[in-house]
Scaffold this active site. Structure first.
Site, PDB file in Angstrom:
ATOM      1  N   HIS A  62      30.767 -31.343  -0.293  1.00  0.00           N
ATOM      2  CA  HIS A  62      31.940 -30.268  -0.653  1.00  0.00           C
ATOM      3  C   HIS A  62      32.669 -30.772  -1.994  1.00  0.00           C
ATOM      4  CE1 HIS A  62      30.926 -28.611   3.183  1.00  0.00           C
ATOM      5  NE2 HIS A  62      31.219 -29.471   3.995  1.00  0.00           N
TER       6      HIS A  62
HETATM    7 ZN   LIG Z   1      28.548 -30.570   7.659  1.00  0.00          ZN
END
Ligand SMILES: [Zn+2]
Length: 309
Positions: free
Chosen positions: A129
C-alpha cells in the site's frame, strides 16, 4: 536449497502495540522457528539482509515523504494505530521503522537471490500500500518497487511482474509502477475493502466477498498464465498475503489454510515451469493463524523445490 531471507530485527515489539492492531509483529520469527522445528532449515541456513539504505529508499520515495516519517502523527496514521502519535519519535524510529527497513532490505536481497538461484523467499516485506509519496494500510516503504528499481538499474532485469494475491489491492505498488513501462502488476483482490480508491493496474482481478478456495484457485489457474505469457518477465515478485484466509478479520474470502498452501505452490509452479525467477514476500495476514499458514505453505514449496541436500 532455496534461499530464505530473514533477520531477527524484522519483528516488531513496541510496548503492546499489537493490542491496537490485528497484526502479529512476531509472525516472522514464528515462521522461522517453525521451519527449524520441522527440520527444513537449521538456524545458520537463513540469509540475513542488510537494512535498506537511504539510497534504496530514495529510488522510489520522495525526500519529503521520507522526512515526514520522523513525525509520530504521520506514522500513526499510516500504521492505523493512533496511539503511536503519543510515542517519542526515537521509539517509533527504532521499534517500527527499523524493522520495516530490514524487511525492505530483505526484499531487495530476495530478488537478487531469485535472479541467481531461480527462487528465494523473504520472511517479511510485501508492503504493497506504500507509494512514492504516501504510506497507508500498515505499509511505509514500497519494498517490491524499490527492489524492482534496484535490479532494473543494476542487474539487467528488463521486465518485472508483481503477482499480488494479498486480499487487498496493491494500490501503492500499482501507483509506482504506472510511471515505469517495464513494470507490471497482476492483482487478485476483494473489491469492497481497503483501499477505498483503487489504482489502475495491468491485470486486475477484482472479486466480491465470499469467494471459496476452489473458486479462488480456479480464477488464478485461468488468469495468471495469460499474464505471465503476455509480460514474459525476467523476475516475478510474488506478494503471498495470507489474508484471503476464511478467518481473517480484514477480508471476506473463505479459503482454508490448505487452499492457501495450494495457491502458493500453484503460483511458484506456474512461474518456475516457465523458468522465470521468483521472489516470494509474505505481505498481509491478520488472523492469529497467519504465521502457521505461511509456515505450512513454505514447507510445501521447500518440499517440492529444494534440491537434494
Ligand atoms: Zn492485505
Amino acid at each position: 536449497m532455496i534461499p530464505i531471507v530473514y533477520h531477527p530485527r524484522y519483528n516488531i515489539t513496541a510496548f503492546g502495540l499489537e493490542r491496537y492492531h490485528p497484526f502479529d509483529g512476531r509472525k516472522y520469527r514464528r515462521i522461522h522457528d517453525a521451519l527449524i522445528r520441522h527440520g527444513l532449515r537449521r538456524p545458520g541456513d537463513f540469509v540475513r539482509p542488510r537494512k535498506a539504505t537511504r539510497d534504496d529508499l530514495r529510488c522510489v520515495h520522495s525526500e519529503d515523504y521520507l522526512r515526514s516519517l520522523r513525525r509520530p502523527d504521520v506514522l500513526g496514521t499510516i500504521l492505523e494505530v493512533p496511539i503511536i502519535r503519543r510515542l517519542p519519535a526515537w521509539v517509533v524510529r527504532w521499534r517500527i521503522l527499523r524493522p520495516m527497513r530490514y524487511a525492505t532490505g530483505g526484499t531487495i536481497l530476495a530478488c537478487r537471490l531469485a535472479l541467481k538461484h531461480g527462487l528465494a523467499i523473504n520472511l517479511g516485506g510485501g508492503y504493497h500500500h506504500a507509494a512514492s509519496d504516501r504510506g497507508g494500510g500498515f505499509c511505509v516503504y514500497s519494498d517490491a518497487a524499490i527492489a524492482a528499481r534496484r535490479l532494473h538499474d543494476e542487474e539487467n532485469m528488463t521486465r518485472v511482474l508483481v503477482v499480488d494475491l494479498d486480499a487487498h489491492q496493491g494500490n501503492g505498488t500499482a501507483a509506482v509502477f504506472r510511471g515505469w513501462k517495464w513494470a507490471f502488476i497482476y492483482d487478485l483482490y476483494e473489491d469492497g475493502i481497503f483501499p477505498a480508491r483503487k489504482e489502475p493496474e495491468d491485470y486486475p482481478q477484482p472479486v466480491g466477498p465470499g469467494l471459496t478456495g476452489p473458486e479462488y484457485l480456479d480464477l488464478v489457474r485461468e488468469t495468471l498464465p495469460d499474464a505471465l505469457d503476455a509480460v514474459q518477465p525476467d523476475l516475478v515478485v510474488y506478494n503471498a498475503g495470507s489474508d484471503p484466509y476464511g478467518r481473517d478479520p480484514l477480508a471476506h474470502f473463505r479459503l482454508t489454510a490448505g487452499d492457501l498452501a495450494e495457491r502458493d505452490l500453484l503460483v511458484v509452479t506456474e512461474v518456475r515451469e516457465r523458468a522465470i525467477p521468483l521472489a516470494m514476500l509474505l505481505s498481509g495476514g491478520y488472523s492469529a493463524e497467519s504465521w502457521r499458514i505461511h509456515a505450512d505453505a513454505i514447507e510445501g514449496i521447500l518440499t517440492r523445490f529444494d534440491g537434494p541436500p
